[in-house]
Each structure stands twice: as structure tokens, then as C-alpha cells.
Motif scaffolding. Structure first.
Motif, PDB file in Angstrom:
ATOM      1  N   SER A   1      -4.420 -56.030  38.923  1.00 26.79           N
ATOM      2  CA  SER A   1      -4.133 -57.392  38.475  1.00 26.79           C
ATOM      3  C   SER A   1      -2.677 -57.552  38.071  1.00 26.79           C
ATOM      4  O   SER A   1      -2.140 -58.664  38.122  1.00 26.79           O
ATOM      5  N   ARG A   2      -2.039 -56.490  37.684  1.00 30.76           N
ATOM      6  CA  ARG A   2      -0.628 -56.531  37.306  1.00 30.76           C
ATOM      7  C   ARG A   2       0.287 -56.233  38.486  1.00 30.76           C
ATOM      8  O   ARG A   2       1.198 -56.995  38.796  1.00 30.76           O
ATOM      9  N   VAL A   3       0.028 -55.132  39.143  1.00 30.29           N
ATOM     10  CA  VAL A   3       0.906 -54.687  40.223  1.00 30.29           C
ATOM     11  C   VAL A   3       0.831 -55.625  41.423  1.00 30.29           C
ATOM     12  O   VAL A   3       1.859 -56.056  41.970  1.00 30.29           O
ATOM     13  N   ASP A   4      -0.388 -55.996  41.826  1.00 33.17           N
ATOM     14  CA  ASP A   4      -0.543 -56.842  43.012  1.00 33.17           C
ATOM     15  C   ASP A   4       0.000 -58.244  42.771  1.00 33.17           C
ATOM     16  O   ASP A   4       0.628 -58.843  43.656  1.00 33.17           O
ATOM     17  N   ALA A   5      -0.235 -58.792  41.569  1.00 36.60           N
ATOM     18  CA  ALA A   5       0.270 -60.135  41.271  1.00 36.60           C
ATOM     19  C   ALA A   5       1.789 -60.162  41.285  1.00 36.60           C
ATOM     20  O   ALA A   5       2.408 -61.094  41.824  1.00 36.60           O
ATOM     21  N   THR A   6       2.403 -59.145  40.699  1.00 29.99           N
ATOM     22  CA  THR A   6       3.871 -59.104  40.661  1.00 29.99           C
ATOM     23  C   THR A   6       4.435 -58.931  42.059  1.00 29.99           C
ATOM     24  O   THR A   6       5.431 -59.568  42.426  1.00 29.99           O
ATOM     25  N   ARG A   7       3.787 -58.091  42.852  1.00 25.81           N
ATOM     26  CA  ARG A   7       4.236 -57.896  44.235  1.00 25.81           C
ATOM     27  C   ARG A   7       4.155 -59.205  45.008  1.00 25.81           C
ATOM     28  O   ARG A   7       5.062 -59.557  45.774  1.00 25.81           O
ATOM     29  N   ALA A   8       3.077 -59.963  44.800  1.00 25.41           N
ATOM     30  CA  ALA A   8       2.909 -61.241  45.504  1.00 25.41           C
ATOM     31  C   ALA A   8       4.006 -62.228  45.125  1.00 25.41           C
ATOM     32  O   ALA A   8       4.530 -62.958  45.980  1.00 25.41           O
ATOM     33  N   LEU A   9       4.372 -62.263  43.843  1.00 22.28           N
ATOM     34  CA  LEU A   9       5.439 -63.163  43.406  1.00 22.28           C
ATOM     35  C   LEU A   9       6.773 -62.788  44.052  1.00 22.28           C
ATOM     36  O   LEU A   9       7.516 -63.656  44.518  1.00 22.28           O
TER      37      LEU A   9
ATOM     38  N   ALA B   1       9.646 -43.053  30.125  1.00 19.30           N
ATOM     39  CA  ALA B   1       8.257 -43.476  30.276  1.00 19.30           C
ATOM     40  C   ALA B   1       7.322 -42.329  29.925  1.00 19.30           C
ATOM     41  O   ALA B   1       7.657 -41.147  30.051  1.00 19.30           O
ATOM     42  N   GLY B   2       6.111 -42.689  29.502  1.00 14.49           N
ATOM     43  CA  GLY B   2       5.094 -41.692  29.219  1.00 14.49           C
ATOM     44  C   GLY B   2       4.372 -41.257  30.483  1.00 14.49           C
ATOM     45  O   GLY B   2       4.715 -41.670  31.595  1.00 14.49           O
ATOM     46  N   GLY B   3       3.328 -40.430  30.303  1.00 17.40           N
ATOM     47  CA  GLY B   3       2.620 -39.886  31.449  1.00 17.40           C
ATOM     48  C   GLY B   3       1.144 -40.225  31.493  1.00 17.40           C
ATOM     49  O   GLY B   3       0.427 -39.702  32.346  1.00 17.40           O
ATOM     50  N   ASP B   4       0.666 -41.089  30.598  1.00 20.50           N
ATOM     51  CA  ASP B   4      -0.757 -41.421  30.573  1.00 20.50           C
ATOM     52  C   ASP B   4      -1.057 -42.595  31.493  1.00 20.50           C
ATOM     53  O   ASP B   4      -0.174 -43.117  32.182  1.00 20.50           O
ATOM     54  N   PHE B   5      -2.308 -43.044  31.488  1.00 19.27           N
ATOM     55  CA  PHE B   5      -2.733 -44.093  32.405  1.00 19.27           C
ATOM     56  C   PHE B   5      -1.940 -45.385  32.213  1.00 19.27           C
ATOM     57  O   PHE B   5      -1.405 -45.955  33.172  1.00 19.27           O
ATOM     58  N   LEU B   6      -1.845 -45.867  30.966  1.00 17.45           N
ATOM     59  CA  LEU B   6      -1.159 -47.131  30.739  1.00 17.45           C
ATOM     60  C   LEU B   6       0.319 -47.042  31.074  1.00 17.45           C
ATOM     61  O   LEU B   6       0.898 -47.993  31.595  1.00 17.45           O
ATOM     62  N   ALA B   7       0.928 -45.914  30.764  1.00 14.67           N
ATOM     63  CA  ALA B   7       2.336 -45.740  31.115  1.00 14.67           C
ATOM     64  C   ALA B   7       2.519 -45.819  32.629  1.00 14.67           C
ATOM     65  O   ALA B   7       3.474 -46.427  33.122  1.00 14.67           O
ATOM     66  N   GLY B   8       1.588 -45.226  33.364  1.00 12.34           N
ATOM     67  CA  GLY B   8       1.662 -45.293  34.822  1.00 12.34           C
ATOM     68  C   GLY B   8       1.516 -46.709  35.334  1.00 12.34           C
ATOM     69  O   GLY B   8       2.210 -47.113  36.281  1.00 12.34           O
ATOM     70  N   VAL B   9       0.614 -47.482  34.725  1.00 10.92           N
ATOM     71  CA  VAL B   9       0.456 -48.885  35.099  1.00 10.92           C
ATOM     72  C   VAL B   9       1.756 -49.638  34.845  1.00 10.92           C
ATOM     73  O   VAL B   9       2.234 -50.407  35.695  1.00 10.92           O
ATOM     74  N   CYS B  10       2.347 -49.434  33.665  1.00  9.46           N
ATOM     75  CA  CYS B  10       3.581 -50.143  33.321  1.00  9.46           C
ATOM     76  C   CYS B  10       4.730 -49.761  34.252  1.00  9.46           C
ATOM     77  O   CYS B  10       5.530 -50.619  34.641  1.00  9.46           O
ATOM     78  N   ARG B  11       4.831 -48.494  34.605  1.00 10.24           N
ATOM     79  CA  ARG B  11       5.909 -48.068  35.518  1.00 10.24           C
ATOM     80  C   ARG B  11       5.770 -48.767  36.860  1.00 10.24           C
ATOM     81  O   ARG B  11       6.751 -49.281  37.410  1.00 10.24           O
ATOM     82  N   ALA B  12       4.556 -48.784  37.404  1.00  4.62           N
ATOM     83  CA  ALA B  12       4.337 -49.431  38.700  1.00  4.62           C
ATOM     84  C   ALA B  12       4.552 -50.938  38.608  1.00  4.62           C
ATOM     85  O   ALA B  12       5.134 -51.555  39.507  1.00  4.62           O
TER      86      ALA B  12
END
Length: 293
Positions: free
Chosen positions: A81-89, A126-137
Motif C-alpha cells: 500500500s505504501r510502495v505501490d502507491a508511491t511508485r504509481a504517483l 536505516a534499521g534492519g527490521d521489517f518496518l525499516a525495510g518498508v520505509c527504505r523501499a
């Protein structure tokens, strides 16, 4: 400016629309159900057609992170929902005859991962956990707009305090029933921000041509979870002494409990450098304002 806003019906989106209007901006919202929106709104499929009409984009789209246990399906939805929406914009900007001049893209202090007592500004890794990975992408998709000549601000938001819900809204019932208190050890840091300042940062970043890159959307004084609990208890005139053991959270919420049991001592170094004047810089006053509403 004419501003296109995604996530316009969320905790930050609703007051942001009012703040943008108060600042003299015209707004078009992006919605899955545009016919129900209280202002001009378009569906996601219409974004490529309207992107040339706007001067700026504020992207707040994303599934709630703390809505429940992180199953594989939920984790996929949080990321997509974050990565795909930003890519579309950004893809819409790439094909536009006239591109927006600025993209304000949501991110989160979860970018840094658990950081203990270390003071964290925007230069921190950046961190290495799940949320950090989401934020990086998520941020990488937004940063791609820079190659198109678009100024990009990546707003790394902490816990937003609002009278209308969110984390504070979930805390009020147990605290009012004298069942509130620290979570786990209570030593974890909570990077918080009043919703007025979250919206204020967006408005300032739209107007400020020097604003770019990562910006921590957090109040100048992060607090430990136990101090937040005590401050909320005082604001409600209730005791805040019943701790919620971390093991109970881990059993109930699984991996998602990590966001409640760890945190970041994040500070808004960039916003202060740009000269932003926080309306609610201290927690007791911020809580009092939210509760008064």
C-alpha cells in the motif's frame, strides 16, 4: 498552489485538508471512493489524467501498521500500500506534460529501527527490521521523482497525537478506567508529534524551496514510554501505574509488538534547521490541547 493529497481521509489527512485550505491552497484528494469525498476527489485510475493540473503532491497513502497481528498477508498489505502507491504517483509524474514541483511523501521513524537510547536525527542509518525495510523501499520510490526535477521531502513521522483517534485514542479508554500504565519496561523512547505540527510541517515544506530530503516529523522532546504514561495519567487525573508486560503483548500481537516495545529517540534536526516553530513542543501541553478538543 493546487495540491493533490492521497490518504486524505486518514488521521493526518483530514486535518491536513483544513490546514491546506487555511493556507490558501486548492486541494484535490485521491480516494478509492471519490464520490463520497467532501471535496473534489478522483480515483487512483484518474491520477495520470490530473497530475499535470497540480503544483504539488502530498502522499499519505498506506494501510495502518498497528491494526493487528502481522500475518504474511498483513505485512504484504502494509508494504504494497505504501510502495505501490508511491511508485504509481511517480510514474504518473514521469508521463505528465507538466510535472508537480514538489512531492511531500510520508515515511516513519520506523525507518531507523530500534535504537535504544541513542539520539537519532535524519543522518542516522536505516534499521534492519521489517518496518525499516518498508520505509527504505517506500522512500526509494519517492526519491525516484528527484530525477524528474521534482523536489522531494520524506517526512519520517513519529506517533501522531490527535483527539480524533490514532494511538492516543486507543489509550484513552484504559487510562480513564484507571487501567493505564507503561508498556513493557517503559524505558523505550516515543517520538511523538501533535497533529497540528504534523500538518504544519507539510504546509511549511510545500512553501519552503530549501526543504528537501529526510525530515523527522517529531516534537523536539521525545519521551520514554513510562513518562508518556505518567503525563497522560496526570492530564486525565488518573493513576498510570499498571504496566502491560511485554510478554503479554508478544503473545497477543506477535512481531507487531515490536513497535510498542522498542522505539527511537528521534529529534527534528532538519525541521529546526529550516526554522520551523513548533506549536506544541512539550508533551503536557500537547496532551492538554488534544484532550480539550
Amino acid at each position: 498552489m493546487h495540491v493533490l493529497v492521497t490518504g486524505a481521509t486518514g488521521l493526518v489527512g483530514r486535518p491536513l485538508l483544513r490546514a491546506l485550505a487555511a493556507a490558501g491552497h486548492a486541494v484535490t484528494a485521491v480516494s478509492r471512493t471519490p464520490g463520497r469525498a467532501p471535496l473534489r476527489a478522483v480515483g487512483w485510475d484518474e491520477v495520470p489524467d490530473v497530475i499535470s493540473e497540480v503544483d504539488a503532491v502530498v502522499n499519505l497513502a498506506g494501510e495502518p501498521v498497528a491494526a493487528g497481528r502481522w500475518t504474511d498477508e498483513r505485512k504484504h498489505a502494509i508494504r504494497a500500500s505504501r510502495v505501490d502507491a508511491t511508485r504509481a504517483l511517480v510514474q504518473a509524474m514521469r508521463g505528465a506534460a507538466k510535472r508537480p514541483s514538489v512531492l511531500i511523501n510520508a515515511s516513519a521513524t520506523g525507518y531507523y529501527g530500534p535504537c535504544g537510547d541513542e539520539v537519532v536525527d535524519e543522518a542516522h542509518a536505516a534499521g534492519g527490521d521489517f518496518l525499516a525495510g518498508v520505509c527504505r523501499a517506500w522512500e526509494a520510490e519517492a526519491a525516484a521523482a528527484e530525477a524528474l526535477g521534482v523536489r522531494v521531502v520524506r517526512l519520517r513521522t513519529g506517533i501522531v497525537l490527535s483527539a480524533d483517534g490514532g494511538a492516543l485514542g486507543r489509550m484513552l479508554a484504559p487510562f480513564r478506567a484507571c487501567l493505564g500504565g507503561p508498556i513493557g519496561s517503559g524505558k523505550q523512547w516515543m517520538p511523538w508529534i501533535h497533529v497540528d505540527d504534523e500538518c504544519g510541517l507539510v504546509v511549511a515544506a510545500l512553501a519552503g524551496d530549501t526543504w528537501r530530503g529526510a525530515v523527522n516529523a517529531t516534537a523536539p522532546e521525545p519521551v520514554r514510554n513510562r513518562d508518556f504514561a505518567h503525563a497522560l495519567g496526570r492530564a486525565l487525573d488518573r493513576p498510570a501505574v499498571l504496566p502491560l508486560p511485554g510478554i503479554v503483548l508478544r503473545v497477543a500481537l506477535g512481531e507487531m509488538a515490536t513497535i510498542l516495545l522498542t522505539g527511537q529517540r528521534a529529534v527534528p534536526a532538519a525541521a529546526l534547521q529550516y526554522g520551523y516553530d513548533f506549536k506544541h513542543p512539550t508533551l503536557p501541553e500537547a496532551l492538554a490541547d488534544c484532550l480539550a478538543r
